[in-house]
Design a protein around this motif. Structure first.
Motif, PDB file in Angstrom:
ATOM      1  N   ALA A 146      39.964  29.231  42.567  1.00 41.45           N
ATOM      2  CA  ALA A 146      40.704  30.113  41.394  1.00 41.45           C
ATOM      3  C   ALA A 146      42.567  31.356  41.786  1.00 41.45           C
ATOM      4  CB  ALA A 146      39.945  31.656  40.723  1.00 41.45           C
ATOM      5  N   VAL A 147      42.419  31.045  42.795  1.00 39.17           N
ATOM      6  CA  VAL A 147      43.974  31.504  43.593  1.00 39.17           C
ATOM      7  C   VAL A 147      44.577  30.729  43.071  1.00 39.17           C
ATOM      8  CG1 VAL A 147      45.054  32.354  45.099  1.00 39.17           C
ATOM      9  CG2 VAL A 147      42.905  33.709  44.990  1.00 39.17           C
ATOM     10  N   ALA A 148      44.444  29.434  43.810  1.00 37.51           N
ATOM     11  CA  ALA A 148      45.276  28.211  44.242  1.00 37.51           C
ATOM     12  C   ALA A 148      45.407  27.746  42.625  1.00 37.51           C
ATOM     13  CB  ALA A 148      44.225  27.561  44.929  1.00 37.51           C
ATOM     14  N   GLU A 149      44.403  28.075  42.035  1.00 34.86           N
ATOM     15  CA  GLU A 149      44.752  27.488  40.809  1.00 34.86           C
ATOM     16  C   GLU A 149      45.687  28.126  39.911  1.00 34.86           C
ATOM     17  OE1 GLU A 149      41.155  26.871  38.138  1.00 34.86           O
ATOM     18  OE2 GLU A 149      40.625  24.597  38.956  1.00 34.86           O
TER      19      GLU A 149
ATOM     20  N   ASP B 261      49.108  38.714  50.657  1.00 37.59           N
ATOM     21  CA  ASP B 261      48.644  40.120  49.862  1.00 37.59           C
ATOM     22  C   ASP B 261      47.283  39.355  50.066  1.00 37.59           C
ATOM     23  OD1 ASP B 261      48.356  41.843  47.989  1.00 37.59           O
ATOM     24  OD2 ASP B 261      49.630  41.596  46.461  1.00 37.59           O
ATOM     25  N   ASN B 262      46.279  41.009  49.564  1.00 41.14           N
ATOM     26  CA  ASN B 262      44.946  40.397  49.740  1.00 41.14           C
ATOM     27  C   ASN B 262      44.578  41.751  48.948  1.00 41.14           C
ATOM     28  OD1 ASN B 262      44.636  43.130  51.198  1.00 41.14           O
ATOM     29  ND2 ASN B 262      46.286  42.565  51.959  1.00 41.14           N
ATOM     30  N   VAL B 263      42.675  41.043  48.681  1.00 41.11           N
ATOM     31  CA  VAL B 263      42.053  42.161  47.744  1.00 41.11           C
ATOM     32  C   VAL B 263      40.345  42.290  48.331  1.00 41.11           C
ATOM     33  CG1 VAL B 263      41.455  40.675  46.429  1.00 41.11           C
ATOM     34  CG2 VAL B 263      41.002  42.975  46.014  1.00 41.11           C
ATOM     35  N   GLU B 264      40.459  43.029  48.804  1.00 38.65           N
ATOM     36  CA  GLU B 264      38.653  43.497  49.468  1.00 38.65           C
ATOM     37  C   GLU B 264      38.149  43.445  48.571  1.00 38.65           C
ATOM     38  OE1 GLU B 264      38.753  47.090  51.791  1.00 38.65           O
ATOM     39  OE2 GLU B 264      40.387  46.414  52.969  1.00 38.65           O
ATOM     40  N   LEU B 265      36.918  41.859  48.166  1.00 42.40           N
ATOM     41  CA  LEU B 265      36.049  42.229  47.426  1.00 42.40           C
ATOM     42  C   LEU B 265      34.408  42.756  48.321  1.00 42.40           C
ATOM     43  CD1 LEU B 265      36.408  38.193  46.509  1.00 42.40           C
ATOM     44  CD2 LEU B 265      37.575  40.802  45.192  1.00 42.40           C
ATOM     45  N   GLY B 266      34.017  43.717  47.091  1.00 44.36           N
ATOM     46  CA  GLY B 266      32.396  43.966  47.417  1.00 44.36           C
ATOM     47  C   GLY B 266      32.082  44.655  48.810  1.00 44.36           C
TER      48      GLY B 266
ATOM     49  N   ASP C 131      44.355  38.482  40.920  1.00 46.34           N
ATOM     50  CA  ASP C 131      43.380  39.446  40.215  1.00 46.34           C
ATOM     51  C   ASP C 131      42.275  38.721  39.680  1.00 46.34           C
ATOM     52  OD1 ASP C 131      44.687  41.818  40.963  1.00 46.34           O
ATOM     53  OD2 ASP C 131      45.834  41.587  39.180  1.00 46.34           O
ATOM     54  N   VAL C 132      42.785  37.445  39.457  1.00 47.80           N
ATOM     55  CA  VAL C 132      41.629  36.399  38.376  1.00 47.80           C
ATOM     56  C   VAL C 132      40.720  36.429  39.057  1.00 47.80           C
ATOM     57  CG1 VAL C 132      41.314  34.200  37.980  1.00 47.80           C
ATOM     58  CG2 VAL C 132      43.679  35.962  36.992  1.00 47.80           C
ATOM     59  N   ALA C 133      40.981  36.432  40.687  1.00 49.04           N
ATOM     60  CA  ALA C 133      39.352  36.091  41.264  1.00 49.04           C
ATOM     61  C   ALA C 133      38.986  36.866  41.621  1.00 49.04           C
ATOM     62  CB  ALA C 133      40.113  35.229  42.831  1.00 49.04           C
ATOM     63  N   ALA C 134      39.231  38.301  41.592  1.00 42.01           N
ATOM     64  CA  ALA C 134      38.098  39.452  42.009  1.00 42.01           C
ATOM     65  C   ALA C 134      38.155  39.683  40.801  1.00 42.01           C
ATOM     66  CB  ALA C 134      40.277  40.648  42.357  1.00 42.01           C
ATOM     67  N   SER C 135      38.424  39.358  39.610  1.00 40.60           N
ATOM     68  CA  SER C 135      37.803  39.420  38.344  1.00 40.60           C
ATOM     69  C   SER C 135      36.540  38.435  37.621  1.00 40.60           C
ATOM     70  CB  SER C 135      38.733  39.525  36.575  1.00 40.60           C
ATOM     71  OG  SER C 135      39.067  37.923  36.901  1.00 40.60           O
ATOM     72  N   ARG C 136      36.364  37.253  38.634  1.00 42.06           N
ATOM     73  CA  ARG C 136      35.486  36.649  38.438  1.00 42.06           C
ATOM     74  C   ARG C 136      34.395  37.431  39.298  1.00 42.06           C
ATOM     75  NH1 ARG C 136      38.345  30.820  38.660  1.00 42.06           N
ATOM     76  NH2 ARG C 136      39.805  31.446  36.424  1.00 42.06           N
ATOM     77  N   TRP C 137      34.489  37.665  40.410  1.00 33.75           N
ATOM     78  CA  TRP C 137      34.121  38.658  41.625  1.00 33.75           C
ATOM     79  C   TRP C 137      33.232  39.881  40.755  1.00 33.75           C
ATOM     80  CZ3 TRP C 137      32.049  37.962  46.193  1.00 33.75           C
ATOM     81  CH2 TRP C 137      31.005  39.543  46.929  1.00 33.75           C
TER      82      TRP C 137
END
Length: 285
Positions: free
Chosen positions: A230-233, A280-285, A211-217
């Protein structure tokens, strides 16, 4: 062939399955599973029932997709509970073959999908997708579905099956379905039962990291390495979590992306909690 006390008919061989299919023409939706069903599976069943006259579910813990030292023997199983849930869901038939039926003595034919299996889970689990592609083709041949339903959680598996269906002209519509989650965000998985109470409490960190990475996207970040970092942190902040890999890859080919990302991309992650791997995963764009 067995009647399940007023529930779905239970079919145990390819010949039984094909005979049932011949007797039941019309659009058929198929949900392949390894059993130990949860609400994610049942969501696939409901989608199939909405879109087809008939719905068939298979239950088969496929030994071919488990590598040495993986959890084939201890993979959770509860056939009676699964059949009860499928009866309640209104499934028409359950295909329930055994390993001896699927892979009789002398078996030697396998399906290999080349490029899209080389990375991510394909690299982490050599031979896994050969097992997946082989069993799914065999299931398709027996069930003869119009549409087949797969969850987006196993993102690479979904792409492997799409590729196989396209390349081998199978004529089955592959329908991707959204990830079903627990209230705290953890993606539903049969393997979640392996988590200790402490690990289960920590596991939602996986979705938080995505979610953090997706919000940054969404805010305009397009640098691949920044999104992976962002995910790793976030995962690193959870002491019980060990990051196995984080990937930002082309949404179709799964080739890892570098530099600035423009097109659709798949951000995926595997995190270990003890011996349990959570995807887990999220599709971006």
């Amino acid at each position: 062939m067995a009647e399940n006390g007023g529930g779905p008919v239970v079919l145990s061989t390819p010949a039984e399955m094909r005979a049932w299919r011949r007797a039941h023409p019309g659009e058929l939706g198929f949900v392949p599973t390894m059993g130990y069903l949860h609400d994610g599976h049942l969501a696939l069943v409901q989608r199939s029932k909405q879109e087809n006259a008939l719905t068939v579910v298979s239950i088969f813990v496929n030994p071919m997709q488990f590598g040495p030292g993986e959890d084939f023997e201890r993979y959770p199983r509860d056939e009676a509970r699964d059949l009860r849930l499928l009866a309640e869901a209104g499934v028409d038939a359950v295909y329930l073959p055994t390993p001896a039926v699927m892979y009789p003595p002398g078996y030697q034919t396998y399906v290999t999908v080349e490029e899209v299996t080389k990375r991510l889970e394909g690299a982490a689990r050599p031979g896994h997708f050969r097992g997946v592609a082989t069993v799914v083709l065999k299931l398709f041949n027996a069930v003869e579905p119009t549409r087949a339903y797969f969850g987006r959680k196993d993102a690479q598996q979904l792409r492997v099956i799409r590729r196989m269906v396209q390349d081998l002209d199978l004529g089955v519509e592959v329908v991707p379905c959204d990830i079903v989650r627990e209230p705290d965000g953890l993606a539903m998985s049969s393997r979640n039962v392996y988590l200790s109470p402490e690990q289960r409490a920590a596991a939602p960190v996986v979705k938080r990291a995505l979610d953090v990475a997706a919000s940054r996207w969404a805010a305009g970040e397009r640098e691949a390495e920044a999104l992976r970092r962002a995910v790793a942190e976030v995962v690193a902040g959870e002491p019980l979590a060990a990051l196995e890999y984080v990937s930002l890859a082309d949404d179709v080919t799964l080739e890892e992306l570098e530099g600035r990302v423009e097109g659709p991309a798949l951000l995926s992650v595997v995190v270990r909690f003890g011996a349990t791997r959570l995807l887990d995963n999220v599709e971006l764009g």
